[in-house]
Design an enzyme around this catalytic site. Structure first.
Site, PDB file in Angstrom:
ATOM      1  N   ARG A 188      72.458 107.833  23.338  1.00 44.01           N
ATOM      2  CA  ARG A 188      72.125 107.376  21.981  1.00 44.01           C
ATOM      3  C   ARG A 188      70.646 107.044  21.936  1.00 44.01           C
ATOM      4  O   ARG A 188      70.169 106.215  22.700  1.00 44.01           O
ATOM      5  CB  ARG A 188      72.945 106.135  21.605  1.00 44.01           C
ATOM      6  CG  ARG A 188      72.969 105.876  20.081  1.00 44.01           C
ATOM      7  CD  ARG A 188      73.610 104.539  19.752  1.00 44.01           C
ATOM      8  NE  ARG A 188      72.766 103.473  20.209  1.00 44.01           N
ATOM      9  CZ  ARG A 188      73.216 102.342  20.782  1.00 44.01           C
ATOM     10  NH1 ARG A 188      74.487 102.128  20.979  1.00 44.01           N
ATOM     11  NH2 ARG A 188      72.360 101.426  21.186  1.00 44.01           N
ATOM     12  N   LYS A 203      58.341  94.970  28.170  1.00 44.10           N
ATOM     13  CA  LYS A 203      59.716  95.321  28.555  1.00 44.10           C
ATOM     14  C   LYS A 203      59.876  95.472  30.069  1.00 44.10           C
ATOM     15  O   LYS A 203      59.199  96.303  30.679  1.00 44.10           O
ATOM     16  CB  LYS A 203      60.116  96.661  27.913  1.00 44.10           C
ATOM     17  CG  LYS A 203      60.119  96.636  26.402  1.00 44.10           C
ATOM     18  CD  LYS A 203      60.729  97.926  25.871  1.00 44.10           C
ATOM     19  CE  LYS A 203      60.978  97.844  24.390  1.00 44.10           C
ATOM     20  NZ  LYS A 203      61.779  98.982  23.916  1.00 44.10           N
ATOM     21  N   GLU A 215      64.229 103.267  22.272  1.00 43.10           N
ATOM     22  CA  GLU A 215      64.596 103.696  23.627  1.00 43.10           C
ATOM     23  C   GLU A 215      65.712 104.718  23.509  1.00 43.10           C
ATOM     24  O   GLU A 215      66.326 104.876  22.457  1.00 43.10           O
ATOM     25  CB  GLU A 215      65.075 102.517  24.477  1.00 43.10           C
ATOM     26  CG  GLU A 215      66.355 101.898  23.933  1.00 43.10           C
ATOM     27  CD  GLU A 215      67.170 101.130  24.978  1.00 43.10           C
ATOM     28  OE1 GLU A 215      66.865 101.212  26.172  1.00 43.10           O
ATOM     29  OE2 GLU A 215      68.134 100.473  24.579  1.00 43.10           O
ATOM     30  N   GLU A 275      68.523  96.940  30.777  1.00 38.55           N
ATOM     31  CA  GLU A 275      69.293  97.411  29.636  1.00 38.55           C
ATOM     32  C   GLU A 275      70.206  96.286  29.181  1.00 38.55           C
ATOM     33  O   GLU A 275      70.470  95.354  29.920  1.00 38.55           O
ATOM     34  CB  GLU A 275      70.173  98.603  30.034  1.00 38.55           C
ATOM     35  CG  GLU A 275      69.423  99.788  30.590  1.00 38.55           C
ATOM     36  CD  GLU A 275      68.516 100.441  29.577  1.00 38.55           C
ATOM     37  OE1 GLU A 275      68.831 100.404  28.375  1.00 38.55           O
ATOM     38  OE2 GLU A 275      67.470 100.967  29.984  1.00 38.55           O
ATOM     39  N   GLY A 276      70.708  96.417  27.968  1.00 43.49           N
ATOM     40  CA  GLY A 276      71.755  95.506  27.529  1.00 43.49           C
ATOM     41  C   GLY A 276      71.287  94.405  26.593  1.00 43.49           C
ATOM     42  O   GLY A 276      72.079  93.578  26.162  1.00 43.49           O
ATOM     43  N   ASN A 291      69.382 105.538  25.327  1.00 41.72           N
ATOM     44  CA  ASN A 291      70.392 105.001  26.232  1.00 41.72           C
ATOM     45  C   ASN A 291      71.160 106.165  26.831  1.00 41.72           C
ATOM     46  O   ASN A 291      71.880 106.867  26.114  1.00 41.72           O
ATOM     47  CB  ASN A 291      71.363 104.102  25.459  1.00 41.72           C
ATOM     48  CG  ASN A 291      70.639 102.949  24.788  1.00 41.72           C
ATOM     49  OD1 ASN A 291      70.266 101.980  25.441  1.00 41.72           O
ATOM     50  ND2 ASN A 291      70.403 103.063  23.487  1.00 41.72           N
ATOM     51  N   LYS A 320      63.055 102.730  31.078  1.00 37.62           N
ATOM     52  CA  LYS A 320      61.912 102.487  30.197  1.00 37.62           C
ATOM     53  C   LYS A 320      60.618 102.998  30.822  1.00 37.62           C
ATOM     54  O   LYS A 320      59.705 103.434  30.115  1.00 37.62           O
ATOM     55  CB  LYS A 320      61.856 101.012  29.837  1.00 37.62           C
ATOM     56  CG  LYS A 320      63.041 100.654  28.931  1.00 37.62           C
ATOM     57  CD  LYS A 320      63.236  99.195  28.647  1.00 37.62           C
ATOM     58  CE  LYS A 320      64.292  98.979  27.581  1.00 37.62           C
ATOM     59  NZ  LYS A 320      65.678  99.194  28.051  1.00 37.62           N
ATOM     60  N   ARG A 337      72.498  99.624  13.061  1.00 36.77           N
ATOM     61  CA  ARG A 337      72.734  98.218  13.417  1.00 36.77           C
ATOM     62  C   ARG A 337      71.671  97.377  12.735  1.00 36.77           C
ATOM     63  O   ARG A 337      70.505  97.795  12.645  1.00 36.77           O
ATOM     64  CB  ARG A 337      72.629  98.021  14.934  1.00 36.77           C
ATOM     65  CG  ARG A 337      73.791  98.619  15.708  1.00 36.77           C
ATOM     66  CD  ARG A 337      73.531  98.552  17.194  1.00 36.77           C
ATOM     67  NE  ARG A 337      72.301  99.247  17.545  1.00 36.77           N
ATOM     68  CZ  ARG A 337      71.664  99.112  18.703  1.00 36.77           C
ATOM     69  NH1 ARG A 337      72.136  98.309  19.631  1.00 36.77           N
ATOM     70  NH2 ARG A 337      70.561  99.784  18.932  1.00 36.77           N
ATOM     71  N   SER A 396      77.123 102.609  23.286  1.00 39.12           N
ATOM     72  CA  SER A 396      78.367 102.169  22.664  1.00 39.12           C
ATOM     73  C   SER A 396      78.326 102.244  21.134  1.00 39.12           C
ATOM     74  O   SER A 396      77.328 102.632  20.540  1.00 39.12           O
ATOM     75  CB  SER A 396      78.695 100.747  23.120  1.00 39.12           C
ATOM     76  OG  SER A 396      77.634  99.896  22.799  1.00 39.12           O
TER      77      SER A 396
HETATM   78  P1  ADP Z   1      67.773  97.200  25.700  1.00 41.79           P
HETATM   79  O1  ADP Z   1      67.853  98.264  26.721  1.00 41.79           O
HETATM   80  O2  ADP Z   1      67.861  95.840  26.254  1.00 41.79           O
HETATM   81  O3  ADP Z   1      68.699  97.446  24.550  1.00 41.79           O
HETATM   82  P2  ADP Z   1      65.643  97.913  23.868  1.00 41.79           P
HETATM   83  O4  ADP Z   1      64.410  98.625  24.247  1.00 41.79           O
HETATM   84  O5  ADP Z   1      66.627  98.675  23.079  1.00 41.79           O
HETATM   85  O6  ADP Z   1      66.275  97.300  25.186  1.00 41.79           O
HETATM   86  O7  ADP Z   1      65.248  96.607  23.077  1.00 41.79           O
HETATM   87  C1  ADP Z   1      66.193  95.674  22.612  1.00 41.79           C
HETATM   88  C2  ADP Z   1      65.898  95.292  21.192  1.00 41.79           C
HETATM   89  O8  ADP Z   1      64.567  94.764  21.087  1.00 41.79           O
HETATM   90  C3  ADP Z   1      65.925  96.454  20.240  1.00 41.79           C
HETATM   91  O9  ADP Z   1      67.231  96.683  19.774  1.00 41.79           O
HETATM   92  C4  ADP Z   1      64.968  96.010  19.145  1.00 41.79           C
HETATM   93  O10 ADP Z   1      65.641  95.143  18.247  1.00 41.79           O
HETATM   94  C5  ADP Z   1      63.938  95.200  19.896  1.00 41.79           C
HETATM   95  N1  ADP Z   1      62.792  96.057  20.243  1.00 41.79           N
HETATM   96  C6  ADP Z   1      62.646  96.771  21.377  1.00 41.79           C
HETATM   97  N2  ADP Z   1      61.503  97.470  21.375  1.00 41.79           N
HETATM   98  C7  ADP Z   1      60.893  97.197  20.222  1.00 41.79           C
HETATM   99  C8  ADP Z   1      59.668  97.616  19.627  1.00 41.79           C
HETATM  100  N3  ADP Z   1      58.844  98.449  20.251  1.00 41.79           N
HETATM  101  N4  ADP Z   1      59.362  97.132  18.403  1.00 41.79           N
HETATM  102  C9  ADP Z   1      60.184  96.265  17.772  1.00 41.79           C
HETATM  103  N5  ADP Z   1      61.345  95.827  18.272  1.00 41.79           N
HETATM  104  C10 ADP Z   1      61.709  96.278  19.494  1.00 41.79           C
HETATM  105 MG    MG Z   2      68.619  99.045  23.202  1.00 38.32          MG
END
Ligand code: ADP
Ligand code: MG
Length: 476
Positions: free
Chosen positions: A127, A366, A146, A370-371, A148, A307, A452, A153
């Site tokens: 996803r 970051k 990102e 994940e998660g 996944n 990442k 979401r 899910s």
């Molecule tokens: P994870 O693998 O923990 O899901 P993500 O990269 O998806 O990590 O980041 C988790 C959440 O943080 C995202 O769902 C989003 O709400 C926020 N986020 C992550 N990266 C960004 C970004 N570059 N700009 C704004 N919000 C972000």
């Molecule tokens: Mg995420």
């Protein structure tokens, strides 16, 4: 409020909202948008609605279709990365020195590489998540957050939320809006990939093993995909790492058996966080990776979703390496990249540190996790970077431009949370499914979408983390 979304006067009509909330919760239950409760996560005796928005959220039509259109390219990209051991070695060489979890995954990868590839059927269910960055002129650009590649899910539940929002909108007197909610069926799309890989494996008795967590609140999301498989007479079992560790073995031909059943596919819905692993679980993961079972994902595809790999892909020339002679594909993928910056030791990483410390509100820091709930924002970025900027520890992170979507008002419905109008941000996910057999891509599809939405008080965290809720795009 964005143009053509739900008007403020509807959102402020308290009597209407109260009625709609009751209607909405019943509709979610009737449509099977369900979750187990925090109190009884492993029993379906008492269940509740999965958290969702009262109204769908506006998403520009063009950007939505752009996200769907690029998905088959992302599928190919992930698959190509997973086959390129020199790229993975290089991209992750600094990360694995300082991040134990990625390091252990990488050890499994090396082990499997050395032993020689065992299974030529590759199944990817992923996803790709995006936010829409506001431009000065009122338009928005699709930016990937990102991708996944493991345990992506909510494809199951997202197949059932469109009817809920359609119904709410009709009751709210907004029939025309209700017609603008799109059909969506990731359950079928993901199951199609699983079914194809199972057929290629070629044993009627062999099962699809869902590798699941100990706490199974989100079981209904799994069940929708699972039931699509049973409809095709494909047997499914649900087991935990511990079960595999206790009863699993490889026969002479490296076929995997768990509880006496031959396993055609291991579908990981667990195993993406350090907390998922005891020493015994690491051994079980290694055994599964070495086996003839199709792994969804295999260890190399898991690593392709890190990442650090995402950041390395944003370097000039890297996409071209994966798509020689396909400049259109490169352009389509690159158009979705936000700025991504290395924190490796050296002048380039030093520049990243200085940039982040100067304007922390414009970035997200970051770690390789994940998660949800692991990223750092604003003042936290400065705190952490000040601590690690002189040491190799900083290589455990990447820096990313913060995407700034346009906030929208909505109500977030979640068990035990008082009703209030929230200022919300949305994240669009697009599911991909592909199957490769040897050199042939035999299936490569976009399998549906997921919207979401969360309150803008939270910068991080997904649905499972109790922050975001399920939503639907209302195309504008
Ligand atoms: P994870 O693998 O923990 O899901 P993500 O990269 O998806 O990590 O980041 C988790 C959440 O943080 C995202 O769902 C989003 O709400 C926020 N986020 C992550 N990266 C960004 C970004 N570059 N700009 C704004 N919000 C972000
Ligand atoms: Mg995420």
């Amino acid at each position: 409020m964005a143009a053509k979304g739900i008007p403020e006067d509807v959102l402020m009509d308290n009597d209407l909202i109260k009625d709609l909330v009751d209607v909405a919760k019943d509709s979610a239950l009737l449509n099977g948008v369900l979750m187990r409760t925090k109190e009884t996560p492993n029993s379906s005796e008492v269940v509740t609605y999965a958290p969702f928005t009262l109204f769908p959220s506006p998403v520009p039509k063009d950007t939505f279709h752009q996200a769907l259109a690029v998905q088959t390219h992302y599928n190919r990209l992930v698959d190509k990365i997973s086959q390129d051991s020199s790229f993975l070695e290089e991209a992750l060489s600094t990360t694995i020195k300082v991040d134990d979890f990625t390091g252990r995954l990488f050890n499994i990868y090396r082990h499997v590489l050395q032993e020689g590839k065992t299974q030529s059927i590759v199944l990817g269910l992923n996803r790709s998540d995006y936010m829409l960055d506001q431009n000065g002129d009122g338009s928005a650009s699709l930016k990937q957050i990102e991708i996944n590649t493991i345990a992506a899910s909510f494809g199951g539940l997202a197949s059932h939320t469109p009817n809920v929002h359609r119904h709410i909108l009709k009751v709210a007197g907004r029939l025309e809006d209700s017609k603008r909610i799109l059909d969506n069926n990731p359950s079928a799309g993901l199951a199609k990939g699983l079914a194809k890989a199972w057929e290629l494996y070629g044993s009627e008795r062999a099962v699809v093993l869902y590798l699941v967590e100990e706490l199974q609140r989100n079981i209904f999301d799994h069940r929708y995909v699972e039931n699509e498989l049973w409809k095709r007479n494909i047997p499914v079992i649900r087991r935990q790492f511990e079960d595999v560790a206790k009863t699993g073995f490889l026969d002479q031909d490296k076929r995997l058996f768990v509880d006496g059943r031959e396993v055609a596919i291991v579908y990981f819905r667990n195993g993406y966080m350090p907390q998922n692993y005891t020493e015994q679980n690491w051994e079980a993961r290694l055994m599964m990776e070495r086996s003839m079972a199709v792994k969804c994902p295999d260890i190399s595809t898991h690593l392709a979703g890190t990442k650090k790999v995402q950041q390395e892909l944003a370097r000039p020339g890297v996409l071209e390496r994966f798509f020689p002679g396909e400049p259109d594909v490169v352009d389509q993928i690159r158009a979705t990249f936000a700025g991504l910056y290395t924190l490796d030791m050296g002048p380039e990483g030093d520049k990243t540190v200085a940039m982040a410390l100067a304007k922390p509100d414009q970035f997200v820091l970051k770690p390789q996790r994940e998660g949800g709930g692991n990223n750092l924002y604003g003042a936290e970025i400065c705190q952490v970077l000040e601590g690690v900027k002189q040491s190799t520890e900083r290589m455990a992170y990447i820096l990313m431009d913060k995407v700034q979507p346009r906030p929208v008002h909505n109500y977030l419905l979640r068990l035990g949370t008082p009703l209030k109008l929230s200022t919300c941000l949305s994240e669009l996910g697009v599911f991909g499914a592909y199957v490769r057999h040897g050199q042939d891509m035999v299936l490569n599809e976009c399998a549906g979408h997921l919207l979401r939405t969360k309150s803008d008080e939270h910068s991080d965290g997904g649905v499972a983390a109790g922050v975001a809720v399920l939503d639907n795009p209302l195309l504008v």
